[in-house]
Design a protein around this motif. Structure first.
Motif, short mmCIF file in Angstrom:
data_model
loop_
_atom_site.label_atom_id
_atom_site.label_comp_id
_atom_site.label_asym_id
_atom_site.label_seq_id
_atom_site.Cartn_x
_atom_site.Cartn_y
_atom_site.Cartn_z
N GLN A 448 0.81 -1.26 -0.14
CA GLN A 448 -0.02 0.09 0.03
C GLN A 448 0.91 1.17 0.04
O GLN A 448 0.58 2.31 0.30
CB GLN A 448 -0.99 0.08 1.15
N LYS A 449 2.20 1.08 -0.47
CA LYS A 449 3.12 2.01 -0.89
C LYS A 449 3.62 2.90 0.27
O LYS A 449 4.08 4.00 0.34
CB LYS A 449 2.36 3.21 -1.60
N MET A 450 3.75 2.30 1.43
CA MET A 450 4.35 2.58 2.74
C MET A 450 6.11 2.05 2.53
O MET A 450 6.20 1.08 2.10
CB MET A 450 3.92 1.89 4.09
N PRO A 451 6.85 3.29 2.77
CA PRO A 451 8.20 2.92 2.73
C PRO A 451 8.61 1.59 3.59
O PRO A 451 7.94 1.41 4.56
CB PRO A 451 8.85 4.22 3.24
N ALA A 452 9.55 0.97 3.34
CA ALA A 452 9.79 -0.30 4.00
C ALA A 452 10.14 -0.19 5.78
O ALA A 452 9.47 -0.93 6.50
CB ALA A 452 11.42 -0.63 3.80
N TYR A 453 10.74 0.93 6.07
CA TYR A 453 10.95 1.40 7.33
C TYR A 453 9.73 1.58 8.20
O TYR A 453 9.31 0.93 9.17
CB TYR A 453 11.89 2.54 7.70
N ASP A 454 8.78 2.48 7.56
CA ASP A 454 7.60 2.91 8.10
C ASP A 454 6.61 1.68 8.35
O ASP A 454 5.70 1.22 9.26
CB ASP A 454 6.97 3.82 7.15
#
Length: 498
Positions: A448-454
């Motif tokens: 859902q397009k969250m960056p990996a760390y987030d």
């Protein structure tokens, strides 16, 4: 079990940083003895809240400022009409500065102060032995005093930190006090939330001692504690949303005898909002997969060649749950490793990564437990647990990836050195399959397009809090129990509609 309070800050500090904060508060005009008095009052209030009917106190005091807190607590209790004894484990003649002033105040309040000689401990026991300055293992006579506290069967309150617990890592330094209540001051210490801490800290109460917020803000934060007010956000969905907007996750795993792991990862991926989910597993598991979730495109694959067509349309891969370490799993992992897709690697994928047989693609997340982390770093599990923050950062740097180091006080690190901690959880989570659920959650958030760390931070927090809620029912927690609770928590905190 350590419980966070709603007003806990999210900043976690090393012992050196908290000492620096203390020094800067003093330099800015707050006398050290006044800070010590505020700490004693905070601890005294917490004691009375926790044990309102108690009337007897035994303070085990060392030689430094931690002992000073203890002497002032003793004076407060004595003036309130309690029966109070201080057992001095350290030589009172060695007390200096603010600790000496605290000792003199206890004397002025007519507190009974005796040298510790293995006397029986009575009432509420206050651990004011060592504080945060301890470096090596606890030595005599403090080791014997800690043993006496733990063997006493009495309620125990630790001042600032249970004696023997490393403030920076949560590691037990030879031995440590097992507290029912820990009252900590100025800044939250990292070691209160990870490693051995949940077995030693008990309930944690924090008091900033009215510290100037501007001075606090000047100190860089070592670790961010994940909480409702600082979680990464998933954007609400527009009314015109369709499945193609929220990614396609391919779950790869489930060798013979391990099919359940892949099914758990698949279900958690589906329930956390991925637009489309495909499962690549052994053909023998397809019937079970279709019966469990007909919404998933379940594909039986016997070789890597069959996997390539499934990788092509995927936006995120979740690789490793039940993958096994035989030829089938190794061939599928090799195909995944060569795909330029964001990926979440867990379980047997990590075991293969540790051998050097495969390389991790960019924009990925690894989710090792301490044993897997040890293999990835080429050290033993004890060394990982001795300094979990350092291990998490080392893994993120070594593999240039986001690392989730699972366990009590799970940690999320990225190659830039950022580190986050989730202090939720429950002992009932000590059961198989929970890591498979977590990998699926993170994969769905990345889709859902969250960056990996987030995605890792939000996923770890959801997983830990769901485990805490499910664990309230006691033993017998199954990994699948978390999935509907994770879905509910995600909607409560980050609604689908704005």
């Amino acid at each position: 079990m350590l419980h966070s309070k709603p007003l806990f800050p999210d900043a976690l500090y090393s012992a050196a940083q908290v000492r620096d904060l203390d020094a800067r508060l003093i330099a800015a005009g707050t006398p050290g003895f006044e800070l010590m008095q505020r700490a004693a009052h905070a601890a005294w209030r917490a004691i009375r809240r926790r044990w309102p009917d108690a009337k007897q106190l035994t303070v085990m005091a060392g030689r430094g400022n931690n002992a000073g807190d203890g002497y002032l607590i003793a004076a407060l209790a004595k003036r309130a009409g309690w029966q109070v004894t201080v057992l001095a484990v350290g030589d009172c003649a060695a007390l200096a500065g603010d600790a000496r002033s605290a000792y003199e105040e206890a004397m002025a309040a007519h507190v009974d102060i005796q040298p510790w000689q293995q006397q029986a401990l009575t009432g509420i026991v206050v651990d004011a032995l060592l504080g945060t300055g301890l470096k090596g293992d606890v030595r005599a006579p403090y080791a014997q005093a800690i043993e006496a506290i733990n063997d006493s069967g009495r309620p125990v309150v630790a001042v600032d930190l249970p004696s023997g617990l490393c403030a920076d890592t949560g590691r037990t330094l030879g031995c440590a006090v097992r507290a029912d209540l820990t009252v900590t001051f100025i800044g939250l210490k990292i070691g209160l939330f990870t490693g051995d801490a949940p077995d030693q800290v008990g309930e944690c109460v924090f008091d900033d001692l009215q510290a100037d917020p501007d001075i606090i803000r000047q100190t860089p934060v070592s670790i961010k504690r994940l909480d409702t007010f600082n979680l990464p956000r998933l954007a609400p969905r527009p009314p015109t949303a369709h499945k193609g907007m929220f990614g396609r996750v391919l779950v790869v795993g489930g060798d013979l005898g391990f099919g359940g792991a892949a099914l758990l990862a698949t279900e958690s991926t589906l329930r956390c909002g991925a637009g489309m989910v495909t499962l690549a597993t052994r053909p023998e598991h397809i019937t079970a997969a279709l019966a469990r979730f007909p919404e998933v495109m379940s594909a039986g694959v016997s070789s890597a060649n069959q996997l390539y067509a499934l990788i092509e349309p995927a936006s995120v891969l979740v690789v490793g749950p039940g993958l096994g370490q035989h030829g089938w799993g190794r061939s599928l992992l090799s195909a995944a490793a060569n795909a330029s897709r964001a990926q979440v690697w867990d379980a047997d994928a990590l075991n293969q990564l540790a051998t050097g047989a495969v390389r991790l693609p960019a924009d990925s997340v690894i989710t090792p437990h301490p044993g897997e982390a040890a293999r990835l770093l080429g050290i033993d599990t004890k060394a990982v647990q001795a300094d979990r923050p350092a291990a998490a950062r080392a893994l993120a740097k070594k593999f240039n990836t986001v690392c989730v180091l699972k366990g009590s006080g799970s940690l999320v690190a990225n190659p830039a050195g950022d580190l986050a901690l989730a202090n939720h959880g429950h002992p009932a989570m000590a059961t198989g399959g929970l890591g498979d659920v977590l990998s699926g959650v993170i994969g769905a958030l990345m889709a859902q397009k969250m960056p990996a760390y987030d995605a890792a931070c939000l996923g770890v927090w959801l997983h830990a809090l769901a485990g805490e809620k499910c664990g309230a029912s006691g033993r017998g927690l199954a990994a699948a129990d978390l999935i509907p609770v994770i879905r509910q928590l995600l909607e409560e905190h980050q609604p689908c509609l704005s």
